[in-house]
Design a protein around this motif. Structure first.
Motif, PDB file in Angstrom:
ATOM      1  N   GLN A   1       0.827  -1.208   0.000  1.00 61.66           N
ATOM      2  CA  GLN A   1       0.000   0.000   0.000  1.00 61.66           C
ATOM      3  C   GLN A   1       0.862   1.260   0.000  1.00 61.66           C
ATOM      4  O   GLN A   1       0.534   2.263  -0.638  1.00 61.66           O
ATOM      5  CB  GLN A   1      -0.915  -0.017   1.226  1.00 61.66           C
ATOM      6  N   GLN A   2       1.986   1.195   0.696  1.00 64.33           N
ATOM      7  CA  GLN A   2       2.872   2.352   0.806  1.00 64.33           C
ATOM      8  C   GLN A   2       3.705   2.556  -0.463  1.00 64.33           C
ATOM      9  O   GLN A   2       3.932   3.693  -0.893  1.00 64.33           O
ATOM     10  CB  GLN A   2       3.798   2.168   2.013  1.00 64.33           C
ATOM     11  N   LEU A   3       4.139   1.474  -1.088  1.00 61.27           N
ATOM     12  CA  LEU A   3       5.071   1.562  -2.214  1.00 61.27           C
ATOM     13  C   LEU A   3       4.390   1.775  -3.562  1.00 61.27           C
ATOM     14  O   LEU A   3       5.008   2.284  -4.502  1.00 61.27           O
ATOM     15  CB  LEU A   3       5.914   0.282  -2.286  1.00 61.27           C
ATOM     16  N   VAL A   4       3.138   1.373  -3.677  1.00 60.49           N
ATOM     17  CA  VAL A   4       2.464   1.355  -4.981  1.00 60.49           C
ATOM     18  C   VAL A   4       1.411   2.446  -5.069  1.00 60.49           C
ATOM     19  O   VAL A   4       0.511   2.509  -4.227  1.00 60.49           O
ATOM     20  CB  VAL A   4       1.816  -0.024  -5.239  1.00 60.49           C
ATOM     21  N   PRO A   5       1.492   3.327  -6.093  1.00 61.23           N
ATOM     22  CA  PRO A   5       0.411   4.305  -6.310  1.00 61.23           C
ATOM     23  C   PRO A   5      -0.892   3.596  -6.661  1.00 61.23           C
ATOM     24  O   PRO A   5      -0.898   2.460  -7.139  1.00 61.23           O
ATOM     25  CB  PRO A   5       0.920   5.130  -7.510  1.00 61.23           C
ATOM     26  N   GLU A   6      -2.006   4.277  -6.451  1.00 61.52           N
ATOM     27  CA  GLU A   6      -3.318   3.647  -6.652  1.00 61.52           C
ATOM     28  C   GLU A   6      -3.584   3.253  -8.104  1.00 61.52           C
ATOM     29  O   GLU A   6      -4.378   2.360  -8.363  1.00 61.52           O
ATOM     30  CB  GLU A   6      -4.426   4.592  -6.158  1.00 61.52           C
ATOM     31  N   ASN A   7      -2.921   3.925  -9.053  1.00 67.00           N
ATOM     32  CA  ASN A   7      -3.170   3.626 -10.459  1.00 67.00           C
ATOM     33  C   ASN A   7      -2.146   2.673 -11.062  1.00 67.00           C
ATOM     34  O   ASN A   7      -2.113   2.463 -12.272  1.00 67.00           O
ATOM     35  CB  ASN A   7      -3.207   4.921 -11.279  1.00 67.00           C
TER      36      ASN A   7
ATOM     37  N   ASN B   1       5.529 -20.393 -15.763  1.00 67.60           N
ATOM     38  CA  ASN B   1       6.513 -20.912 -16.733  1.00 67.60           C
ATOM     39  C   ASN B   1       6.592 -20.088 -18.011  1.00 67.60           C
ATOM     40  O   ASN B   1       6.760 -20.625 -19.099  1.00 67.60           O
ATOM     41  CB  ASN B   1       6.198 -22.376 -17.080  1.00 67.60           C
ATOM     42  N   GLN B   2       6.466 -18.789 -17.875  1.00 67.38           N
ATOM     43  CA  GLN B   2       6.612 -17.921 -19.034  1.00 67.38           C
ATOM     44  C   GLN B   2       8.092 -17.641 -19.311  1.00 67.38           C
ATOM     45  O   GLN B   2       8.939 -17.747 -18.424  1.00 67.38           O
ATOM     46  CB  GLN B   2       5.880 -16.595 -18.823  1.00 67.38           C
ATOM     47  N   THR B   3       8.390 -17.245 -20.523  1.00 68.05           N
ATOM     48  CA  THR B   3       9.756 -16.847 -20.858  1.00 68.05           C
ATOM     49  C   THR B   3      10.061 -15.483 -20.246  1.00 68.05           C
ATOM     50  O   THR B   3       9.145 -14.747 -19.840  1.00 68.05           O
ATOM     51  CB  THR B   3       9.934 -16.763 -22.375  1.00 68.05           C
ATOM     52  N   ARG B   4      11.327 -15.139 -20.204  1.00 65.87           N
ATOM     53  CA  ARG B   4      11.724 -13.842 -19.662  1.00 65.87           C
ATOM     54  C   ARG B   4      11.101 -12.712 -20.477  1.00 65.87           C
ATOM     55  O   ARG B   4      10.598 -11.733 -19.917  1.00 65.87           O
ATOM     56  CB  ARG B   4      13.244 -13.703 -19.653  1.00 65.87           C
ATOM     57  N   ILE B   5      11.099 -12.858 -21.796  1.00 65.00           N
ATOM     58  CA  ILE B   5      10.536 -11.816 -22.658  1.00 65.00           C
ATOM     59  C   ILE B   5       9.050 -11.627 -22.369  1.00 65.00           C
ATOM     60  O   ILE B   5       8.559 -10.500 -22.256  1.00 65.00           O
ATOM     61  CB  ILE B   5      10.753 -12.181 -24.148  1.00 65.00           C
ATOM     62  N   LYS B   6       8.319 -12.731 -22.221  1.00 68.89           N
ATOM     63  CA  LYS B   6       6.879 -12.637 -21.950  1.00 68.89           C
ATOM     64  C   LYS B   6       6.627 -12.005 -20.587  1.00 68.89           C
ATOM     65  O   LYS B   6       5.709 -11.176 -20.433  1.00 68.89           O
ATOM     66  CB  LYS B   6       6.249 -14.035 -21.995  1.00 68.89           C
ATOM     67  N   ASN B   7       7.410 -12.350 -19.579  1.00 74.98           N
ATOM     68  CA  ASN B   7       7.260 -11.727 -18.257  1.00 74.98           C
ATOM     69  C   ASN B   7       7.455 -10.228 -18.344  1.00 74.98           C
ATOM     70  O   ASN B   7       6.667  -9.446 -17.784  1.00 74.98           O
ATOM     71  CB  ASN B   7       8.251 -12.325 -17.270  1.00 74.98           C
ATOM     72  N   LEU B   8       8.497  -9.778 -19.053  1.00 72.41           N
ATOM     73  CA  LEU B   8       8.778  -8.348 -19.170  1.00 72.41           C
ATOM     74  C   LEU B   8       7.698  -7.640 -19.988  1.00 72.41           C
ATOM     75  O   LEU B   8       7.324  -6.505 -19.684  1.00 72.41           O
ATOM     76  CB  LEU B   8      10.151  -8.143 -19.808  1.00 72.41           C
ATOM     77  N   GLN B   9       7.184  -8.313 -21.005  1.00 74.95           N
ATOM     78  CA  GLN B   9       6.093  -7.732 -21.793  1.00 74.95           C
ATOM     79  C   GLN B   9       4.844  -7.533 -20.939  1.00 74.95           C
ATOM     80  O   GLN B   9       4.148  -6.510 -21.062  1.00 74.95           O
ATOM     81  CB  GLN B   9       5.780  -8.623 -22.990  1.00 74.95           C
ATOM     82  N   ASP B  10       4.550  -8.502 -20.079  1.00 76.49           N
ATOM     83  CA  ASP B  10       3.382  -8.383 -19.202  1.00 76.49           C
ATOM     84  C   ASP B  10       3.552  -7.257 -18.192  1.00 76.49           C
ATOM     85  O   ASP B  10       2.579  -6.572 -17.834  1.00 76.49           O
ATOM     86  CB  ASP B  10       3.133  -9.709 -18.481  1.00 76.49           C
ATOM     87  N   LEU B  11       4.781  -7.045 -17.715  1.00 77.05           N
ATOM     88  CA  LEU B  11       5.035  -5.933 -16.793  1.00 77.05           C
ATOM     89  C   LEU B  11       4.672  -4.604 -17.445  1.00 77.05           C
ATOM     90  O   LEU B  11       4.055  -3.729 -16.819  1.00 77.05           O
ATOM     91  CB  LEU B  11       6.500  -5.916 -16.365  1.00 77.05           C
ATOM     92  N   GLU B  12       5.044  -4.463 -18.704  1.00 73.50           N
ATOM     93  CA  GLU B  12       4.742  -3.226 -19.426  1.00 73.50           C
ATOM     94  C   GLU B  12       3.255  -3.137 -19.770  1.00 73.50           C
ATOM     95  O   GLU B  12       2.630  -2.085 -19.651  1.00 73.50           O
ATOM     96  CB  GLU B  12       5.586  -3.167 -20.701  1.00 73.50           C
ATOM     97  N   ARG B  13       2.665  -4.263 -20.180  1.00 81.53           N
ATOM     98  CA  ARG B  13       1.255  -4.272 -20.598  1.00 81.53           C
ATOM     99  C   ARG B  13       0.327  -3.875 -19.462  1.00 81.53           C
ATOM    100  O   ARG B  13      -0.647  -3.150 -19.664  1.00 81.53           O
ATOM    101  CB  ARG B  13       0.897  -5.670 -21.117  1.00 81.53           C
ATOM    102  N   PHE B  14       0.614  -4.337 -18.247  1.00 84.79           N
ATOM    103  CA  PHE B  14      -0.265  -4.067 -17.112  1.00 84.79           C
ATOM    104  C   PHE B  14       0.230  -2.919 -16.231  1.00 84.79           C
ATOM    105  O   PHE B  14      -0.348  -2.675 -15.170  1.00 84.79           O
ATOM    106  CB  PHE B  14      -0.410  -5.329 -16.261  1.00 84.79           C
ATOM    107  N   GLN B  15       1.306  -2.220 -16.649  1.00 87.77           N
ATOM    108  CA  GLN B  15       1.863  -1.095 -15.891  1.00 87.77           C
ATOM    109  C   GLN B  15       2.156  -1.505 -14.445  1.00 87.77           C
ATOM    110  O   GLN B  15       1.694  -0.894 -13.483  1.00 87.77           O
ATOM    111  CB  GLN B  15       0.908   0.098 -15.923  1.00 87.77           C
ATOM    112  N   VAL B  16       2.949  -2.556 -14.325  1.00 86.72           N
ATOM    113  CA  VAL B  16       3.273  -3.113 -13.013  1.00 86.72           C
ATOM    114  C   VAL B  16       4.330  -2.265 -12.320  1.00 86.72           C
ATOM    115  O   VAL B  16       5.351  -1.914 -12.919  1.00 86.72           O
ATOM    116  CB  VAL B  16       3.768  -4.567 -13.160  1.00 86.72           C
ATOM    117  N   ALA B  17       4.070  -1.928 -11.062  1.00 86.65           N
ATOM    118  CA  ALA B  17       5.016  -1.139 -10.269  1.00 86.65           C
ATOM    119  C   ALA B  17       5.737  -1.981  -9.227  1.00 86.65           C
ATOM    120  O   ALA B  17       6.799  -1.584  -8.736  1.00 86.65           O
ATOM    121  CB  ALA B  17       4.292   0.013  -9.576  1.00 86.65           C
TER     122      ALA B  17
END
Length: 529
Positions: free
Chosen positions: A436-442, A467-483
């Motif tokens: 809650q402290q580290l992540v903005p609400e959006n 069991n995703q590849t490294r590329i797929k994991n990084l793509q998902d981080l960007e796709r979902f705006q993961v903080a």
């Protein structure tokens, strides 16, 4: 014996002279024993409730977020859970509204105290025991009908399951109440007006069952199938019941697109779609057909687990197999000798879960438990076969012995201590506070138990496929705006490997016991695989 009603129902009236008969006295004694069994079971269940909550029942977070939306007047579907189509089998975008609406009541009464809400699960289970007796009474004499109730009460699976604020128990309650009401329409000499009133009640209960779990929709074809098989036509009262249930379902579903919420699961079962492994889906029609033997085997293993908690040792496995075999015999006998709406429901429900892409795990098989206990006893009901009737008494004693021993041995392996692996233990609470402290609400968070963390942290949370590849994991981080990414000892190893390989992307921000929190730097780069 009265003539058949014009709607095809054949009934029998009990003479007043039987009110003082030994059978009537036995019924009163059975009723007293039923009350004692139910109250004792509820008292034991309430006394053995465990403090805390388990991560395993991640669905609880979704139901609690829906309940909070109902309490606060927020849009029902707006939760902090981020749906990921790659993990569609983990759960849909939203759940039907009946169970969250029921949860909202004790949450308001007890100021959001989840420990207090568990006592309402115990009350619900008491109602299930009573409904089980009512269904059993239509097939067995008053005293014998108590045996399925006892069998259900001592189930180690249900004893362990009482801790979860999940929809299985309320669904069982509404499904059983629907069957009891539907069978009551056929069981006695009733006027047309009385049948219509019961039809309204049955239609509303069917709607509540569907509004608790979507699989409850099987109750509607169940009624149609029963009428066609039993009466070779659809009765007038059936149309009345279906009209009421359809209106009820429509009203319940108006608060959200619940059938649309399952579109990825439907796609999984037809065209193929995302899977937990992130690869090509195995849910095509052909694959579903090819999976039927596996699902059928899983179905029987799950039924064994409901009373023996699975093959933990050969003795418990043998008891589970024995109980399962007796249940099958009783179910077959009941279909052939006493075909009713309950038997039609069993056939329809099993047919449905065998073709679903989830498999036939214990949670999906649970609604069959009350009827399974009834069938286990019905297997030893008297027949016209002298050799079988001589075996009946010893067989019944053996069944009761196996039920009891199975429960004793299985209960011995269960924990009676507070949960140490759930979101309410100190480390998990500290982790949720850090999120809650580290992540903005959006911004979004990744964790394997996304729905419970979304509830306790108040931050948008999702789960990545395994069991995703490294590329797929990084793509998902960007796709979902993961903080932020939260890892623990059971997290996906390939995701942990991605974190270890990309120190510029993932910053070790905090640690609370086994929980490791990594901030995600979006503009940083990661070495190629």
């Amino acid at each position: 014996m009265l003539e058949a009603f014009q709607d095809g129902t054949k009934t029998q009236k009990t003479p007043l002279a039987t009110m003082g008969s030994p059978a009537h006295a036995s019924s009163r004694k059975a009723l007293i024993l039923l009350i004692l069994i139910v109250l004792t079971t509820m008292a034991v269940y309430a006394a053995t409730l465990r403090e805390g909550m388990s991560w395993r029942a991640d669905d609880q977070g979704m139901y609690l977020m829906h309940a909070e939306n109902i309490i606060a007047g927020h849009p029902y579907a707006k939760t902090n859970y981020i749906f990921n189509s790659d993990t569609s089998l983990v759960g849909p975008r939203l759940y039907p509204p009946v169970w969250p609406a029921l949860l909202a009541v004790p949450l308001v009464l007890h100021d959001g105290n989840l420990e207090s809400v568990k006592y309402y699960m115990v009350l619900l289970f008491g109602g299930i025991l009573i409904l089980t007796y009512l269904l059993a009474r239509a097939r067995l004499d008053a005293m014998t009908a108590l045996l399925p109730v006892v069998g259900l009460a001592i189930s180690p699976w249900l004893w362990e399951y009482k801790e979860n604020l999940l929809s299985e128990l309320p669904f069982i309650f509404f499904a059983l109440a629907s069957l009891v009401t539907l069978e009551a329409i056929d069981a006695r000499n009733r006027s047309r007006e009385a049948r219509m009133v019961l039809g309204v009640a049955a239609g509303l209960l069917i709607a509540l069952a569907c509004g608790t779990r979507s699989v409850g929709i099987v109750l509607i074809p169940t009624i149609l199938f029963y009428d066609v098989v039993k009466f070779r036509r659809l009765r007038l009262n059936t149309f009345w019941i279906l009209m009421v249930s359809t209106i009820g379902i429509g009203l319940l579903m108006s608060s959200g697109n619940f059938f649309g919420a399952y579109d990825n699961l439907i796609s999984q079962a037809t065209d193929g779609g995302g899977t937990e492994g992130g690869g090509i889906g195995q849910g095509r029609v052909l694959q579903t057909i090819l999976s039927l033997p596996t699902h059928f085997a899983e179905l029987f293993v799950s039924l064994t687990a409901l009373w023996a908690l699975g093959p933990s040792n050969p003795f418990i496995l043998a008891m589970g197999v024995f109980i399962l075999g007796v249940m099958i015999i009783g179910a077959v006998r009941s279909v052939l000798e006493h075909f009713s709406l309950s038997e039609a429901f069993v056939l329809g429900y099993f047919g449905l879960i065998l073709i679903l892409p989830f498999g036939a795990g214990p949670r999906l098989v649970m609604p069959f438990m009350p009827l399974a206990a009834i069938y286990a006893v019905y297997a030893f009901r008297g027949t016209n076969i002298q050799a079988f009737d001589q075996f009946k008494k010893s067989g019944m004693i053996g069944l009761c012995t196996f039920f009891t021993l199975s429960a004793i041995f299985s209960h011995g392996s269960l924990s009676h201590q507070p949960f140490t692996d759930g979101p309410m233990n100190p480390d998990a609470k500290a982790m949720a506070a850090s999120v809650q402290q580290l992540v903005p609400e959006n911004s979004a968070v990744i964790y394997r138990r996304a729905r419970l963390l979304a509830y306790f942290s108040g931050r948008p949370t999702l789960r990545l496929a395994l069991n995703q590849t490294r590329i797929k994991n990084l793509q998902d981080l960007e796709r979902f705006q993961v903080a932020l990414v939260v890892m623990d000892n059971e997290s996906d190893e390939t995701l942990q490997a991605t974190i270890d390989a990309c120190p510029l992307v993932f910053e070790n921000a905090a640690r609370h016991g086994e929980y490791r929190l990594y901030l995600v730097h979006k503009n940083a780069t990661c070495p190629a695989e």
